[in-house]
Design a protein around this motif. Structure first.
Motif, PDB file in Angstrom:
ATOM      1  N   ARG A 181      -7.500  -6.555   0.958  1.00  6.46           N
ATOM      2  CA  ARG A 181      -8.403  -6.157   2.045  1.00  6.46           C
ATOM      3  C   ARG A 181      -8.244  -4.677   2.364  1.00  6.46           C
ATOM      4  NH1 ARG A 181     -10.537  -9.595   5.565  1.00  6.46           N
ATOM      5  NH2 ARG A 181     -11.744  -7.729   6.035  1.00  6.46           N
ATOM      6  N   GLN A 182      -7.018  -4.185   2.208  1.00  2.62           N
ATOM      7  CA  GLN A 182      -6.778  -2.767   2.493  1.00  2.62           C
ATOM      8  C   GLN A 182      -7.314  -1.883   1.369  1.00  2.62           C
ATOM      9  OE1 GLN A 182      -2.641  -1.763   2.735  1.00  2.62           O
ATOM     10  NE2 GLN A 182      -3.018   0.371   3.291  1.00  2.62           N
ATOM     11  N   LYS A 183      -7.081  -2.274   0.137  1.00  2.00           N
ATOM     12  CA  LYS A 183      -7.418  -1.419  -0.999  1.00  2.00           C
ATOM     13  C   LYS A 183      -8.830  -1.666  -1.542  1.00  2.00           C
ATOM     14  CE  LYS A 183      -3.466   0.672  -1.105  1.00  2.00           C
ATOM     15  NZ  LYS A 183      -3.381   2.136  -0.824  1.00  2.00           N
ATOM     16  N   LEU A 184      -9.312  -2.900  -1.387  1.00  3.54           N
ATOM     17  CA  LEU A 184     -10.645  -3.241  -1.915  1.00  3.54           C
ATOM     18  C   LEU A 184     -11.450  -3.912  -0.810  1.00  3.54           C
ATOM     19  CD1 LEU A 184      -9.492  -4.773  -5.324  1.00  3.54           C
ATOM     20  CD2 LEU A 184     -10.366  -2.468  -4.948  1.00  3.54           C
ATOM     21  N   PRO A 185     -11.803  -3.170   0.227  1.00  2.00           N
ATOM     22  CA  PRO A 185     -12.443  -3.799   1.392  1.00  2.00           C
ATOM     23  C   PRO A 185     -13.772  -4.458   1.072  1.00  2.00           C
ATOM     24  CG  PRO A 185     -12.541  -1.403   1.520  1.00  2.00           C
ATOM     25  CD  PRO A 185     -11.620  -1.717   0.396  1.00  2.00           C
ATOM     26  N   ASP A 189       6.610 -14.581 -11.025  1.00  2.00           N
ATOM     27  CA  ASP A 189       5.263 -13.995 -11.018  1.00  2.00           C
ATOM     28  C   ASP A 189       4.377 -14.580  -9.923  1.00  2.00           C
ATOM     29  OD1 ASP A 189       6.077 -12.561 -13.217  1.00  2.00           O
ATOM     30  OD2 ASP A 189       5.078 -13.864 -14.678  1.00  2.00           O
ATOM     31  N   MET A 190       4.987 -15.018  -8.823  1.00  2.00           N
ATOM     32  CA  MET A 190       4.187 -15.572  -7.741  1.00  2.00           C
ATOM     33  C   MET A 190       4.223 -14.680  -6.500  1.00  2.00           C
ATOM     34  SD  MET A 190       4.281 -19.344  -5.913  1.00  2.00           S
ATOM     35  CE  MET A 190       5.280 -18.705  -4.559  1.00  2.00           C
ATOM     36  N   ASP A 191       4.773 -13.510  -6.611  1.00  4.35           N
ATOM     37  CA  ASP A 191       4.776 -12.604  -5.468  1.00  4.35           C
ATOM     38  C   ASP A 191       3.380 -12.048  -5.230  1.00  4.35           C
ATOM     39  OD1 ASP A 191       4.777  -9.584  -6.739  1.00  4.35           O
ATOM     40  OD2 ASP A 191       5.660 -11.113  -8.051  1.00  4.35           O
ATOM     41  N   ARG A 192       3.169 -11.454  -4.079  1.00  2.00           N
ATOM     42  CA  ARG A 192       1.852 -10.965  -3.665  1.00  2.00           C
ATOM     43  C   ARG A 192       1.298  -9.914  -4.617  1.00  2.00           C
ATOM     44  NH1 ARG A 192       4.514  -9.318   1.896  1.00  2.00           N
ATOM     45  NH2 ARG A 192       5.356 -11.366   1.390  1.00  2.00           N
ATOM     46  N   PHE A 193       2.198  -9.147  -5.233  1.00  2.00           N
ATOM     47  CA  PHE A 193       1.725  -8.078  -6.114  1.00  2.00           C
ATOM     48  C   PHE A 193       1.232  -8.618  -7.455  1.00  2.00           C
ATOM     49  CE2 PHE A 193       4.987  -6.384  -3.241  1.00  2.00           C
ATOM     50  CZ  PHE A 193       4.155  -5.568  -2.472  1.00  2.00           C
ATOM     51  N   ILE A 243       0.180 -15.547  -0.844  1.00  2.00           N
ATOM     52  CA  ILE A 243      -1.279 -15.425  -0.968  1.00  2.00           C
ATOM     53  C   ILE A 243      -1.829 -14.567   0.165  1.00  2.00           C
ATOM     54  CG2 ILE A 243      -3.371 -16.751  -0.474  1.00  2.00           C
ATOM     55  CD1 ILE A 243      -2.883 -16.795  -3.374  1.00  2.00           C
ATOM     56  N   LEU A 244      -1.328 -14.801   1.384  1.00  2.00           N
ATOM     57  CA  LEU A 244      -1.800 -13.996   2.506  1.00  2.00           C
ATOM     58  C   LEU A 244      -1.360 -12.541   2.360  1.00  2.00           C
ATOM     59  CD1 LEU A 244      -1.255 -16.509   5.433  1.00  2.00           C
ATOM     60  CD2 LEU A 244      -3.439 -15.699   4.536  1.00  2.00           C
ATOM     61  N   GLY A 245      -0.166 -12.330   1.800  1.00  3.01           N
ATOM     62  CA  GLY A 245       0.257 -10.964   1.531  1.00  3.01           C
ATOM     63  C   GLY A 245      -0.647 -10.291   0.519  1.00  3.01           C
ATOM     64  N   ALA A 246      -1.052 -11.022  -0.507  1.00  3.40           N
ATOM     65  CA  ALA A 246      -1.963 -10.460  -1.503  1.00  3.40           C
ATOM     66  C   ALA A 246      -3.324 -10.159  -0.884  1.00  3.40           C
ATOM     67  CB  ALA A 246      -2.112 -11.437  -2.672  1.00  3.40           C
ATOM     68  N   GLN A 253       1.269  -7.853   6.324  1.00  3.18           N
ATOM     69  CA  GLN A 253       0.814  -7.137   7.506  1.00  3.18           C
ATOM     70  C   GLN A 253      -0.708  -7.297   7.622  1.00  3.18           C
ATOM     71  OE1 GLN A 253       3.096  -5.727   9.626  1.00  3.18           O
ATOM     72  NE2 GLN A 253       4.391  -6.924   8.263  1.00  3.18           N
ATOM     73  N   LEU A 254      -1.115  -8.451   8.038  1.00  6.71           N
ATOM     74  CA  LEU A 254      -2.538  -8.720   8.185  1.00  6.71           C
ATOM     75  C   LEU A 254      -3.073  -8.009   9.419  1.00  6.71           C
ATOM     76  CD1 LEU A 254      -2.536 -12.545   7.475  1.00  6.71           C
ATOM     77  CD2 LEU A 254      -3.351 -10.764   5.956  1.00  6.71           C
ATOM     78  N   GLU A 255      -4.206  -7.338   9.282  1.00 10.94           N
ATOM     79  CA  GLU A 255      -4.874  -6.747  10.437  1.00 10.94           C
ATOM     80  C   GLU A 255      -5.718  -7.853  11.058  1.00 10.94           C
ATOM     81  OE1 GLU A 255      -7.005  -3.373   9.069  1.00 10.94           O
ATOM     82  OE2 GLU A 255      -5.246  -2.398   8.225  1.00 10.94           O
ATOM     83  N   MET A 256      -5.071  -8.624  11.947  1.00 12.13           N
ATOM     84  CA  MET A 256      -5.652  -9.890  12.375  1.00 12.13           C
ATOM     85  C   MET A 256      -7.000  -9.717  13.057  1.00 12.13           C
ATOM     86  SD  MET A 256      -3.516 -11.765  11.026  1.00 12.13           S
ATOM     87  CE  MET A 256      -4.462 -13.186  11.520  1.00 12.13           C
TER      88      MET A 256
END
Length: 782
Positions: free
Chosen positions: A634-638, A724-728, A626-629, A775-778
């Motif tokens: 956040r990167q693609k849809l800020p 089907d539970m991966d971040r993508f 979930i955090l990966g998603a 890779q969260l931009e903390m």
């Protein structure tokens, strides 16, 4: 003693048949017979015989003894004997020791508003109901561990002896320390039949049966026959011999321990008794030309229609009068003093022994401060650690803190090291009374870890340990805990019933730690991948069961501390063992676990506004994905407003009307909104989340990803992809449920949101389907 036995048999028959006229002061009539006849006569007279003789041993040798009835359907025997010794009337004053009390005693048995037909929690002295067969001997050994003064007389039915769990439990003698543990006296009761078939052990020759028990490491003694006077003498003499052998074993072991404290002690060959008596002993011989005594026809109710068949009513009256109740009870219906004096006194009575009401003896564990074992981090997700490895250091100190009290043990099927609890063995060893070779590791005659490759034995040992007032933890692979599904059922039922019995004191919780779980069994494959124990557990009563899914080590520490302190629950904790990102500081973890569910503000960007989507997770790997998603979104849809909700206490999802931990509807709506999409990554089977939340306002918008029975030997990340539970996939789920996003953000290669595939640059290591932590931009997210 024979008269006392007759009294117990008379009371047993009365419980099965009568609702009035308990002393047969009037001719037996149909009006005196219960409308529905329930109970099991076949095993009962043999158990009465055993109980009477154990009473004599207790008085003569001042034994601290409890009785475990493997054939628990012989409930009339235990009720009768605890009534005769006086315990029953002390606990239930309305069942008085007179004719009126006898009438109530008889009527209540297997009667609406009365008591069950088995050796149920309502029966004084019981720690084992025996409704489901197979666990009496493992329960008995659990009761004996760390109880050096206790003798557990365990009656094993020859039907029960055919079960796999019981067959394995004979090996428990390889784990019983003759100095620091108590004594288990198995009494194998051969009456020849089950419900409708002969029993295997009863048809074996005496030589074969003796060899079988010798092979298990026991010294068998036989008492066989059907003539009461001869049997009484043989039983008394044999039990005296057994008690003397036990005394010699314990004294020899104690002396060896004093002279060579560090040296090995030879495993003793403990005595056991094989008692062969007819099924339905002392009952009617034949009925309508068919044999009853000594046959399967005496298993339950030998005469089924005395209220409507005058001849059968006459036979029942003759049967009951054969015990000569006028010699046993006075004119008031009270057991005659010379017979009452044969029972032990006070807490030496098996029905009044506090060991069988373990909450009376329970002491709080001495607990180290779990905060001292915290994983230190500079930022959320900045370090990796193995959750169970961290927990192991805490559990090692729990063992150390309680070493003197000897009231905490860890049980498991040879998986303590595999589950990364290695630190425990810096403090203790595995208890093992067999030969120890130089190449062995962590084995000793005395240890706090009990390991045998049988989940049934581990569960049975732990239950017996808890029921007699101690604490423990069962660690196992998640997939194989299913082996004890039915044992869990029985223990949960026991806890449910005893919550409402005021004289039963609450015991320590049954705690499961399930590691090596479904998402990290990629090296073992499909057979080791099954998170369904949670689904099984939540079927039980809400006041008994708890399920926890800590997302990291600090949350695991806080959760385990809570569970080890708790009372009268079944706590299921699921945790990973492999190094994984750590998300919460200890202070944050304590707050999060105390609430059970909460918004992770540092991973959300919906502050002071409604989110566009809620991203929820329950479990360590679901939290990672979930955090990966979220990181991708956040990167693609800020501009997308995301709320991240993490669930530790799974039962928070249920309404508070259904579970005491459940959230109220307003509180649930505050977290999950009333109308926004909820993308939920869950550790187990997805439909459980739907089941827990089906009454919630926003249920229709909850979309769950979890394990859907896809697995193999592969990489950890590919396990999430297969299901089907991966971040993508989670990102695509957001896009699918927010159509206003359209195709403007380049998240789809195909232009079809329902079948979108992430572009290669968003799929690290796509060739081998492996991925690291998100890779969260903390700083930005904070």
């Amino acid at each position: 003693m024979d008269a006392y036995w007759r009294a117990a048999n008379y009371l047993s028959v009365g419980q099965i048949y009568l609702r009035d006229n308990p002393l047969l002061h009037q001719p037996l009539a149909p009006a005196h017979i219960k409308h529905l006849l329930l109970g099991h006569w076949g095993t009962t007279p043999g158990q009465n015989f055993i109980y009477v003789h154990l009473n004599r041993l207790i008085r003569q040798y001042d034994l601290d003894m409890i009785y475990v009835a493997g054939p628990g359907h012989g409930g009339p025997a235990l009720v009768a004997n605890t009534y005769l010794e006086g315990t029953y009337s002390e606990i239930y004053p309305n069942i008085s020791r007179d004719e009126a009390g006898l009438q109530r005693l008889f009527k209540q048995f297997s009667f609406p508003g009365g008591i069950p037909s088995h050796v149920s929690p309502e029966c004084p002295g019981s720690i084992h109901e025996g409704g489901e067969l197979g666990y009496s001997l493992s329960h008995s050994f659990g009761a004996a561990f760390d109880n050096p003064g206790l003798t557990v007389a365990c009656v094993i039915g020859d039907g029960e002896a055919e079960t796999g769990a019981l067959a394995t439990s004979w090996h428990s003698n390889k784990f019983l320390n003759p100095v620091t543990d108590g004594t288990v006296l198995p009494i194998l009761h051969l009456n020849g039949y089950k419900i409708a078939n002969p029993t295997v052990l009863a048809r074996m020759t005496r030589v074969e049966l003796e060899q079988l028990m010798m092979g298990y490491g026991w010294q068998p003694y036989f008492v066989e026959g059907d003539e009461p006077e001869v049997m009484h003498r043989a039983m008394a003499a044999t039990l005296d011999t057994i008690i003397e052998n036990i005394r010699i074993i314990r004294e020899t072991a104690a002396e060896a321990g004093r002279t060579s404290p560090a040296g090995p002690v030879e495993r003793p060959r403990w005595p056991m008794l094989i008692l062969r008596t007819p099924k339905g002993w002392t009952g009617i011989k034949t009925l309508d030309g068919l044999p009853i005594e000594g046959s399967f026809r005496s298993h339950q109710v030998p005469i089924t229609d005395p209220a409507t068949n005058p001849e059968h009513l006459r036979l029942l009256e003759e049967w009951m009068k054969s015990y000569r109740p006028w010699e046993l009870f006075d004119e008031r219906g009270t057991l005659r003093p010379e017979l009452a004096g044969l029972a032990p006194k006070g807490a030496r009575r098996m029905g009044a022994n506090p060991q069988a009401n373990g909450g009376l003896l329970l002491k709080d564990l001495k607990m180290p401060d779990f905060r001292q074992y915290a994983v230190i981090m500079e930022g959320h997700g900045s370090v990796k650690a193995s959750d169970t490895t961290v927990l192991g250091t805490f559990l090692a100190d729990v063992i150390q803190y309680n070493a003197e009290e000897r009231n905490f043990r860890i049980f498991g099927p040879d998986e303590t090291l595999s589950n990364k609890l290695d630190a425990i063995f810096k403090t203790t060893n595995r208890q093992w009374e067999e030969t120890i070779l130089p190449a062995d590791q962590y084995l000793a005659a005395d240890g706090r870890v009990m390991e045998v490759l049988s989940e049934h034995q581990c569960e049975g040992w732990l239950e017996g340990y808890l029921l007699t007032g101690r604490h423990g933890l069962f660690n196992s692979y998640e997939a194989f805990i299913h082996i004890v599904d039915s044992m869990f059922n029985q223990h949960a039922k026991w806890l449910k019933v005893t919550r409402d019995i005021n004289w039963r004191r609450r015991i320590a919780s049954l705690n499961y730690l399930l590691a090596s779980h479904v998402w990290r069994q990629d090296h073992n494959g499909f057979t080791h991948q099954d998170p369904g124990f949670i689904d099984h557990v939540v079927n039980k009563k809400a006041e008994v069961v708890r399920v926890y899914l800590p997302p990291d080590a600090n949350c695991l520490l806080s959760t385990m501390d809570h569970c080890l302190r708790s009372r009268h629950y079944v706590n299921v904790i699921v945790s990973g063992k492999h190094p994984a990102p750590q998300w919460l500081t200890m202070e944050e973890a304590v707050l999060h676990c105390s609430k059970g569910v909460g918004i992770w503000g540092w991973a959300s960007n919906d502050q002071e506004t409604e989110p566009d989507v809620v991203m929820a997770a329950a479990g360590d790997v679901p939290t990672l994905e979930i955090l990966g998603a979220i990181s991708i979104l956040r990167q693609k849809l800020p501009e997308l407003r995301i709320r991240m909700v993490n669930i530790v206490d799974l039962m928070k999802l249920q309404p508070q009307t259904e579970h005491p931990h459940g959230l109220s509807d307003p509180d649930f709506d505050l977290l999950f909104t009333r109308n926004k999409p909820v993308i939920f990554a869950y550790h187990g089977y997805p439909w459980l989340i739907h089941r827990l939340t089906y009454r919630r306002t926003n249920h229709d918008n909850i979309h769950v990803r979890g394990y859907k029975e896809e697995g193999t030997i592969t990489t950890p990340f590919d396990m999430t992809v297969l299901n089907d539970m991966d971040r993508f996939h989670l990102v695509m789920d957001v896009v699918d449920r927010l159509p206003q996003l359209g195709q403007t953000h380049g998240l789809s290669e195909t232009g079809d949101a329902g079948h979108a595939h992430p572009p290669p640059e968003l799929y690290p290591g796509r060739g081998d389907r492996s991925a690291g932590s998100p890779q969260l931009e903390m700083d930005h997210i904070k």
